[in-house]
Design an enzyme around this catalytic site. Sequence first.
Site, mmCIF file in Angstrom:
data_model
loop_
_atom_site.group_PDB
_atom_site.id
_atom_site.type_symbol
_atom_site.label_atom_id
_atom_site.label_comp_id
_atom_site.label_asym_id
_atom_site.label_seq_id
_atom_site.Cartn_x
_atom_site.Cartn_y
_atom_site.Cartn_z
ATOM 1 C CD GLU A 264 51.952 33.139 40.927
ATOM 2 O OE1 GLU A 264 51.816 32.971 42.144
ATOM 3 O OE2 GLU A 264 51.034 32.964 40.115
ATOM 4 C CG ASP B 165 47.551 34.482 38.593
ATOM 5 O OD1 ASP B 165 48.087 34.839 39.653
ATOM 6 O OD2 ASP B 165 46.615 33.661 38.542
HETATM 7 C C1 GLC Z 1 48.430 33.340 41.909
HETATM 8 C C2 GLC Z 1 48.064 34.595 42.655
HETATM 9 C C3 GLC Z 1 47.171 34.214 43.796
HETATM 10 C C4 GLC Z 1 45.912 33.568 43.233
HETATM 11 C C5 GLC Z 1 46.270 32.402 42.328
HETATM 12 C C6 GLC Z 1 45.100 31.976 41.510
HETATM 13 O O1 GLC Z 1 49.179 32.472 42.663
HETATM 14 O O2 GLC Z 1 49.206 35.285 43.056
HETATM 15 O O3 GLC Z 1 46.853 35.298 44.616
HETATM 16 O O4 GLC Z 1 45.118 33.111 44.281
HETATM 17 O O5 GLC Z 1 47.270 32.732 41.417
HETATM 18 O O6 GLC Z 1 44.812 32.943 40.533
#
Ligand code: GLC
Length: 501
Positions: A244, A190
Amino acid sequence: MDVPWWRDAIVYEIYVRSFSDASGDGVGDLAGVRARLPYLRDLGVDAVWLTPFYTSPMADGGYDVADYRDVDPLFGTLGDFEALVADAHGLGLRVIVDIVPNHSSDRHPWFRAGLRERYVFREGGETPPNNWQSTFGGPAWTRVADGQWYLHLFAPGQPDFNWRDPAVHAEFLDILRFWLDRGVDGFRIDVAMGLYKAEGLPDVEDQSFAAVSPVWGQPEVHEVYRQWRKVLDSYPGERMAVGEVWTDDPVDLARYVRPDELQQSFNFAWLQAPWSAEAFRKVIDDTLATVPFATWVLSNHDVVRHRTRYEVGAPGAGLNRAKAAFLTMLMLPGSTYLYQGEELGLPEVEDLPPEARQDPVFFQSGGKLPGRDGCRVPLPWTAVGASLGFSPDGARPWLPQPPAFAQLSAEAQTGHPASTLEFYRRALALRRDLVRSLPYTLEWMDSPPGALFFTRGPVTCVLNCGSDSVSLPSHESVLMASGPFEDGLLPPGTAAWLRRR
Ligand code: GLC
């Protein structure tokens, strides 16, 4: 040459809260996922990615973790997780879990114990220490009783860790091992371009999520992933990690995907591209030129579902375009991430009433932004029933399902060759047969304006993003098409795989 399993894998994202509820409390859970694994095997995916199911007060749907080594009672128990992994592996499905290293919950024992050096606390006056804004809206700082401020790039219940403290490194190495020991095949990281913040925390002008700035994308973060890679490689079975990483720059993206770092990063440029042959071609070229192992994704739990995005300026065209983009994506070199419900052709649910909304984005923006609930509406499994088969009878799902979901349910579509679900099943099965004969490169062919033609080994893929039908290149047969041809021409919003002559 040995190809690692993840290179061409089809990974299916399960947003656990909204996939399937076995316990009957209206929220999806691990036992619900486990019961539906045969559906995913039959769909033809190689792996599932489970969004966070860890102990959490749910300030951000579980992306606020209070205990990284346990399962929240809302989602089940560690025993349920172990049974899920065993069943998945028995069905030939790999399991990827989410890891949230940028921040914890404010209910995490470290935060509760006041271990401030492990978070980003600063002295300040009446105003926050700098001008950083939360990604969800409002200042990125919250003041505590003694006057100090702590940083949270997301919700106030998600304090950012201080990655300059070695204790944070040691903790996450141990968390990785905890889940690897339980048999997980990989991690989805994440906010992977977060973690470190520039020394001195200077004010910023542009804080968009995708920019390399004092807030995101500090060079120090790469050393973290080098350490993690060593842990992954110390286990048998090609354990992997996918980051991500939101960035505007493919060269920056590629920095995360190196032989001693992450195996993959999400390629959000593909998801952000408008419906345009030119835009798609540029993303494909940039990606293949910079990233050694490509990934492709059209939807996830944070963005408007692509069927609905593709309606912009073309009402009614969304589903055909979505199917065409999916077929094209499956023929690109690399791995594809699907989001639950896209195989049913689900649209974004845009008209959720304000009182039903749960996403902190809605609240932190003072209701100005709808937030992400519209892509998180619980899946319809059956054509009838109070929750369309999402929960056992009687339970109300945590977000209301629109009436239109009934005919889009898995049950309503199964066995109907013209349905989106059967189209996904056919395409995934055919790709599985073809994938070994496809080289990890593509060649562009001349194509009429508005269209994209490329070949990979024995297959030519054609996509028409324009407004007129186009002639097909020479071919032996049609392997698969996202919609009918018209007088032998490829209509707008259609893609096909052709066998080359
Ligand atoms: C990432 C996740 C999202 C979350 C954010 C904070 O972007 O995909 O859903 O709100 O991180 O953890």
